[in-house]
Every structure is written in structure tokens, then in C-alpha cells.
Scaffold this active site. Structure first.
Site, PDB file in Angstrom:
ATOM      1  N   ASN A 129       0.818  -1.202   0.000  1.00 15.22           N
ATOM      2  CA  ASN A 129       0.000   0.000   0.000  1.00 15.22           C
ATOM      3  C   ASN A 129       0.856   1.259   0.000  1.00 15.22           C
ATOM      4  O   ASN A 129       1.928   1.293   0.610  1.00 15.22           O
ATOM      5  CB  ASN A 129      -0.932   0.007   1.217  1.00 15.22           C
ATOM      6  CG  ASN A 129      -1.871  -1.185   1.231  1.00 15.22           C
ATOM      7  OD1 ASN A 129      -2.157  -1.757   0.192  1.00 15.22           O
ATOM      8  ND2 ASN A 129      -2.341  -1.555   2.404  1.00 15.22           N
ATOM      9  N   VAL A 130       0.351   2.299  -0.630  1.00 13.58           N
ATOM     10  CA  VAL A 130       1.073   3.563  -0.662  1.00 13.58           C
ATOM     11  C   VAL A 130       0.570   4.524   0.405  1.00 13.58           C
ATOM     12  O   VAL A 130       1.099   5.627   0.543  1.00 13.58           O
ATOM     13  CB  VAL A 130       0.992   4.226  -2.063  1.00 13.58           C
ATOM     14  CG1 VAL A 130       1.659   3.343  -3.108  1.00 13.58           C
ATOM     15  CG2 VAL A 130      -0.452   4.531  -2.458  1.00 13.58           C
TER      16      VAL A 130
ATOM     17  N   HIS B  23       5.692  -0.317  -2.918  1.00 13.21           N
ATOM     18  CA  HIS B  23       5.215   0.413  -4.094  1.00 13.21           C
ATOM     19  C   HIS B  23       5.233   1.925  -3.921  1.00 13.21           C
ATOM     20  O   HIS B  23       4.577   2.643  -4.659  1.00 13.21           O
ATOM     21  CB  HIS B  23       3.800  -0.065  -4.451  1.00 13.21           C
ATOM     22  CG  HIS B  23       3.750  -1.510  -4.851  1.00 13.21           C
ATOM     23  ND1 HIS B  23       2.621  -2.285  -4.757  1.00 13.21           N
ATOM     24  CD2 HIS B  23       4.729  -2.320  -5.347  1.00 13.21           C
ATOM     25  CE1 HIS B  23       2.886  -3.516  -5.170  1.00 13.21           C
ATOM     26  NE2 HIS B  23       4.169  -3.560  -5.535  1.00 13.21           N
TER      27      HIS B  23
ATOM     28  N   GLY C  86      -4.876  -9.316   3.322  1.00 16.11           N
ATOM     29  CA  GLY C  86      -5.585  -8.456   2.377  1.00 16.11           C
ATOM     30  C   GLY C  86      -4.955  -8.337   1.014  1.00 16.11           C
ATOM     31  O   GLY C  86      -4.932  -7.244   0.438  1.00 16.11           O
ATOM     32  N   THR C  87      -4.480  -9.432   0.472  1.00 17.12           N
ATOM     33  CA  THR C  87      -3.928  -9.397  -0.876  1.00 17.12           C
ATOM     34  C   THR C  87      -4.332 -10.649  -1.641  1.00 17.12           C
ATOM     35  O   THR C  87      -4.485 -11.722  -1.051  1.00 17.12           O
ATOM     36  CB  THR C  87      -2.391  -9.262  -0.855  1.00 17.12           C
ATOM     37  OG1 THR C  87      -1.879  -9.377  -2.187  1.00 17.12           O
ATOM     38  CG2 THR C  87      -1.752 -10.329   0.008  1.00 17.12           C
TER      39      THR C  87
END
Length: 232
Positions: A87-88, A104, A177-178
């Protein structure tokens, strides 16, 4: 303390109102993903890229960490916890996680286009635009234009090597969560030692090896169950 390594994806932030990076229709916040999240897209229309990430920052500042983020912080009482996130957003940090590695990039940062090592956290008095919004005219203290500190599609993932080393050191490895289909991040599961305890939290889990303990719940509920398992 044992090492607990977490690999988190969009699902951990979804319950905070942050939309997932990839929707089924190829749109992200109603924009074609490759227009706003690729290297070619940035070269083609950098003004659009700045506008898009300005909008995302505006949404992020109004979002709050959820119980899954806070639950991982709670586990720091019992484990040496490292979070590797796709997550960013900065919700892990805002919840209080001490060790967070972003694969990322980070939405609340920009970097020089000419010297990638020069990173700036927004808002930043060193930039010509001192708020959360940047543009093609924004300059750093050296006069260089800046870009979002995001790893676009078609670009290398610079923190992947460090992430692999962390995964190899895990006594407990947790995926949250992926979908486990976005590479190279999805490969981290296979770097965890075979004698490690491995957990996978997702309401719609992908197929995983038999040694993985699957908790098919949303992140907030799944992390609560994980805490009960690991601390009982």
C-alpha cells in the site's frame, strides 16, 4: 523475541475507506490504471499524474487506521514486527507500527526526477508548492522537478530485495488483504522459512500451499483472530 513479518495489501486499508489499487474493470478512482499508475502514463501526461495523486492525498488525510492496523501494533508487545506493505498509504505508520517497508512507494512523498535519492515528505517547506498538492511546475531546493514517490507499473521495485531478506528471517509470516497475484510482492510468501508459522487473512483467499493457515475473514476480524492464536 520471535520475528513476525507481515505482508499487507489493499485489503487491510479497504475498511478505512481506501479503494483497492486494482478494480475488476481496470479503473482506479474512475481512471484507467495504466494512465495514472504506469511509467508510460507519466511520460505521456505528467500533469494528469500530479492531479491524480493530489486527489488521492486529499482522500488519505481524511482516512483513519482501522483495528487491523492497530492490532499489528499490539503484536509488537510480543514479537519483533516488520510490516512489508504494497500500500502507498501511511495508515500503518499512523497506527503506530515502528517498522514499515513500502514496496510500491509512499503517497505522502515526492522525489526529484533527476536525483531519485532526494525524497520529500509532504507538506514540505523545501518545495515551491508547500501543501499536499504538486504539479509539473513544483521544484525541490535544487531546482529539480518532482514526481510522486510511487513505483509505477513498468518500473523496478527497489525495496524488494530488502523485503525478501525480512521474509527469510520470519518465525511467523502473515499475509493480509492481498490476492497473491501481484508480483513480485506475491512471491514473498515463498521466501518464508518452511518451519515458520504462516497465516493468510483475506475474505476471498486465493489458493495457497497446505501449510498456510487460512483465516477467511476481513482484515479487522482476521487480525483479531490472529492475535488470539498467537498470544494465547
Amino acid at each position: 523475541m520471535k520475528n513476525l513479518v507481515v505482508s499487507s495489501g489493499a485489503g487491510i486499508s479497504a475498511e478505512s475507506g481506501i479503494k483497492t489499487f486494482r478494480d475488476a474493470d481496470g479503473l482506479w478512482e474512475n481512471y484507467p490504471v495504466m494512465d495514472v499508475a504506469s511509467h508510460d502514463g507519466f511520460l505521456r501526461d505528467p500533469a494528469l499524474i500530479h492531479k491524480f495523486y493530489n486527489m488521492l492525498r486529499g482522500k488519505l488525510v481524511n482516512a483513519q487506521p482501522n483495528d487491523a492496523h492497530y492490532g499489528l501494533v499490539q503484536l509488537e508487545k510480543y514479537f519483533n514486527v516488520n510490516v512489508i506493505t504494497q500500500n502507498v498509504d501511511d495508515l500503518h505508520e499512523r497506527a503506530g507500527s515502528k517498522n514499515v517497508l513500502h514496496l510500491h512507494g509512499e503517497l505522502m512523498k515526492v522525489r526529484s526526477l533527476r536525483h531519485e535519492e532526494r525524497e520529500y515528505k509532504l507538506p514540505c517547506d523545501q518545495l515551491t508548492d508547500k501543501g499536499l498538492e504538486t504539479s509539473i511546475d513544483t521544484r525541490d531546493p535544487y531546482g529539480d522537478p518532482v514526481r510522486p514517490h510511487i513505483v509505477f507499473f513498468q518500473e523496478a521495485v527497489p525495496n524488494m530485495e530488502q523485503a525478501c531478506v525480512l521474509a527469510q528471517q520470519a518465525d511467523v509470516f502473515v499475509v493480509i488483504g492481498t490476492s497473491l497475484v501481484v508480483y513480485p510482492a506475491a512471491s514473498l510468501l515463498h521466501y518464508a522459512p518452511r518451519n515458520a508459522e504462516v497465516y493468510y487473512i483475506d475474505p476471498r483467499p486465493s489458493a495457497v500451499p497446505s501449510y498456510v493457515h487460512v483465516i477467511d475473514k476481513p482484515a479487522t476480524e482476521g487480525v483479531k483472530e490472529l492475535i488470539e492464536i498467537l498470544t494465547k
